[in-house]
Design an enzyme around this catalytic site. Structure first.
Site, PDB file in Angstrom:
ATOM      1  N   ARG A  41       0.854  -1.187   0.000  1.00  0.00           N
ATOM      2  CA  ARG A  41       0.000   0.000   0.000  1.00  0.00           C
ATOM      3  C   ARG A  41       0.891   1.239   0.000  1.00  0.00           C
ATOM      4  O   ARG A  41       1.743   1.383   0.877  1.00  0.00           O
ATOM      5  CB  ARG A  41      -0.888  -0.012   1.251  1.00  0.00           C
ATOM      6  N   HIS A  53      -3.018  10.963   1.120  1.00  0.00           N
ATOM      7  CA  HIS A  53      -2.407  10.703   2.433  1.00  0.00           C
ATOM      8  C   HIS A  53      -1.842  12.037   2.936  1.00  0.00           C
ATOM      9  O   HIS A  53      -0.649  12.162   3.206  1.00  0.00           O
ATOM     10  CB  HIS A  53      -1.343   9.607   2.330  1.00  0.00           C
ATOM     11  N   GLU A  77      -3.362  -0.449   8.301  1.00  0.00           N
ATOM     12  CA  GLU A  77      -2.160  -0.067   9.048  1.00  0.00           C
ATOM     13  C   GLU A  77      -2.241  -0.642  10.440  1.00  0.00           C
ATOM     14  O   GLU A  77      -3.263  -0.505  11.123  1.00  0.00           O
ATOM     15  CB  GLU A  77      -2.053   1.457   9.222  1.00  0.00           C
ATOM     16  N   TYR A 101      -4.062   1.447  16.121  1.00  0.00           N
ATOM     17  CA  TYR A 101      -2.836   1.558  16.919  1.00  0.00           C
ATOM     18  C   TYR A 101      -3.080   1.326  18.407  1.00  0.00           C
ATOM     19  O   TYR A 101      -2.332   0.631  19.060  1.00  0.00           O
ATOM     20  CB  TYR A 101      -2.154   2.915  16.685  1.00  0.00           C
ATOM     21  N   ASN A 132      -7.292   1.628  10.239  1.00  0.00           N
ATOM     22  CA  ASN A 132      -5.959   1.714  10.837  1.00  0.00           C
ATOM     23  C   ASN A 132      -6.115   1.581  12.341  1.00  0.00           C
ATOM     24  O   ASN A 132      -6.937   2.281  12.946  1.00  0.00           O
ATOM     25  CB  ASN A 132      -5.305   3.069  10.538  1.00  0.00           C
ATOM     26  N   GLU A 156      -7.146   8.323   6.792  1.00  0.00           N
ATOM     27  CA  GLU A 156      -7.385   9.004   8.066  1.00  0.00           C
ATOM     28  C   GLU A 156      -7.814  10.464   7.894  1.00  0.00           C
ATOM     29  O   GLU A 156      -7.083  11.383   8.278  1.00  0.00           O
ATOM     30  CB  GLU A 156      -6.141   8.927   8.967  1.00  0.00           C
TER      31      GLU A 156
HETATM   32  C1  NOJ Z   1      -1.303   6.725  10.625  1.00  0.00           C
HETATM   33  C2  NOJ Z   1      -0.873   7.406   9.379  1.00  0.00           C
HETATM   34  O1  NOJ Z   1      -1.672   7.033   8.305  1.00  0.00           O
HETATM   35  C3  NOJ Z   1       0.604   7.238   9.061  1.00  0.00           C
HETATM   36  O2  NOJ Z   1       0.932   8.191   8.107  1.00  0.00           O
HETATM   37  C4  NOJ Z   1       1.408   7.356  10.320  1.00  0.00           C
HETATM   38  O3  NOJ Z   1       2.791   7.368  10.069  1.00  0.00           O
HETATM   39  C5  NOJ Z   1       1.046   6.241  11.236  1.00  0.00           C
HETATM   40  N1  NOJ Z   1      -0.354   6.334  11.559  1.00  0.00           N
HETATM   41  C6  NOJ Z   1       1.824   6.212  12.544  1.00  0.00           C
HETATM   42  O4  NOJ Z   1       1.545   7.358  13.271  1.00  0.00           O
END
Ligand code: NOJ
Length: 481
Positions: A84, A128, A375, A304, A302, A174
């Site tokens: 991607r 992006h 992600e 985290y 995504n 995002e």
């Molecule tokens: C989300 C973002 O899409 C990406 O650009 C970023 O580096 C990562 N998270 C980590 O923060």
């Protein structure tokens, strides 16, 4: 929850499930002023004194523009099935509209061919965050409605150029960060601090999404190509029953402001109510929500960390909220990180069960919409060592993180979630936006002095996952399965 109970080889990904890695143009390419590329808002922002850590810019980044052949070979050596990446809008259209830069289009065309030659599926993001600076100057960037129509024309051009070869298209990545971090908190480009501007930007991003989906449908010719949007839909967890109302407010302004119009065809009434002190929403025109609401084939997510939420009446978000952020309509919302959990170099909590529960819940809400983890990954402070006379990075923390999150994804599938892919963030160490080059997210190390690449232990582990489609045993590297 502990994922150790899931042993190596116990669960596996079915054929067709895509395993790969992700990047974004401004974070890796460099060559910011080469071959006709126009400036983006991230060029301007990163060159503004004080905007990024240590004044870092994407001028060189990971040097991917010039090392694309090396990077393709690395991807092949890791047996990635999907890659991607994002297209730099100002590389293909230096002013955002009008003139097309054929050298820019050629770069991405060669990249796509290079992937296909190696059996890797191209997954393309159109936005992006690196909006052409010319559109910021001309229309106020995403604050301006005209930017959405410029995005439609850009989508048409890249759709026509690459629509015969790209496997999956995503309109935005995002949009939450794009609008709220960029136009509300001002910590990302273009650095505007205004709540109404953030809400306008969010709406115009939604509008642009719908227009671009239609433009792609008109232009792409690959019969099984899929169209998606990548949201960082937050996994929102209130601390107690007393915090449910705060969680609702955050969910409205952070999640449903996008899923409402894009997936359901309307902004949620509670969001409009919560934000009315900031805007009368006059920028939302009759018919807009129908434009935003185009059928998509896939939802990109995504993940985290979990957003833990408490309601705090005396909370001063401007002072305290995660680095001084505030959200229009959710002033009493405190985001907090529970103690006792693992943390990454970003200080983010490590909670793989959040991914599992999130995927299950999202899939239950929309059973017909396949989800792809676009992600997932972590920054940790890496140490370069030598093994058998060769440079090596034994990144046990990151590998452990990936093992648990891949297990969480497998477990979500066991529970019925319709998840069709998992991509690591990131293929390469790269420019982590305002945080600069400190945090390293790559499974491949980039030495920023020489631009030399070194696959880390996590890359070797991930390669084995791609080859076996199940959690590999890597006992010689000291990683428990
Ligand atoms: C989300 C973002 O899409 C990406 O650009 C970023 O580096 C990562 N998270 C980590 O923060």
């Amino acid at each position: 929850m502990n994922y150790d109970a899931i042993k190596a080889g116990e669960l596996s990904f079915p054929p067709g499930f895509m395993l790969g890695a992700a990047t974004a143009a401004y974070q890796i390419e460099g060559a910011a002023a080469e071959d006709g590329r126009g400036p983006s808002i991230w060029d301007t922002f990163s060159h503004t004194p004080g905007a990024t850590a240590a004044g870092a810019t994407g001028d060189v980044a990971a040097g991917h523009y010039h090392q694309v052949a090396t990077d393709l070979d690395i991807m092949a050596s890791l047996s990635l099935e999907a890659y991607r990446f994002s297209i730099s809008w100002s590389r293909v259209m230096p002013s955002g509209e009008g003139v097309v830069n054929h050298a820019g289009l050629g770069f991405y065309s060669d990249l796509i061919d290079g992937l296909l030659e190696r059996g890797i599926s191209p997954i393309v993001t159109l936005n992006h965050w690196d909006l052409p600076q010319a559109l910021e100057d001309r229309y106020g960037g995403w604050r301006g409605r005209q930017t959405a129509y410029a995005f439609e024309r850009y989508a048409e051009i890249v759709g026509a150029a690459f629509g015969d070869r790209v496997a999956i298209w995503s309109t935005h990545n995002e949009p939450w960060n794009n609008s709220f971090a960029g136009y509300g908190h001002g910590v990302f480009a273009p650095g505007i601090k205004n709540h109404e501007a953030a809400l306008k930007a969010a709406h115009h991003l939604n509008l642009a999404h719908g227009l671009a989906v239609s433009a792609l449908r008109r232009t792409i010719t690959k019969p099984d190509a899929k169209i998606s949007i990548v949201l960082n839909i937050f996994r929102v967890e209130p601390e107690t029953a007393a915090d449910v109302e705060a969680a609702r407010r955050f969910d409205a302004v952070a999640n449903r402001i996008f899923t409402g119009p894009v997936l359901d065809g309307a902004y949620p009434a509670d969001l409009l109510e919560d934000t009315k002190t900031f805007t009368d929403w006059e920028f939302l025109r009759p018919g807009d929500e129908a434009i935003c609401h185009q059928p998509i084939d896939l939802l990109g997510v995504n993940y985290y960390e979990i957003m833990h939420i408490r309601d705090r009446a005396d909370f001063d978000p401007a002072q305290e909220q995660m680095g001084g952020t505030a959200f229009p309509g959710s002033e009493r919302v405190e985001l907090f990180r529970p103690t006792g959990l693992g943390r990454t170099a970003m200080d983010w909590t490590v909670e793989p069960w959040g991914l599992e529960n999130h995927l299950v819940a999202l899939s239950e809400q929309r059973p017909d919409l396949p989800i792809m983890v676009m992600e997932n990954g972590a920054a940790f402070d890496d140490v370069v060592t030598e093994v058998d006379g060769k440079l090596a990075v034994i990144d046990r923390d990151r590998t452990r993180f990936l093992i648990d999150h891949v297990k969480a994804t497998l477990q979500a599938r066991e529970r019925g979630a319709n998840v069709v892919g998992y991509l690591v963030w990131s293929l390469l160490d790269n420019f982590e936006w305002a945080a600069g080059y400190g945090p390293r997210f790559g499974i491949v190390r980039v030495d920023y002095d020489t631009l030399r690449r070194t696959p880390k232990l996590s890359a070797h582990w991930f390669a084995e996952l791609c080859r076996t489609r199940t959690i590999p045993v890597l006992s010689d590297a000291g990683i428990p399965a």
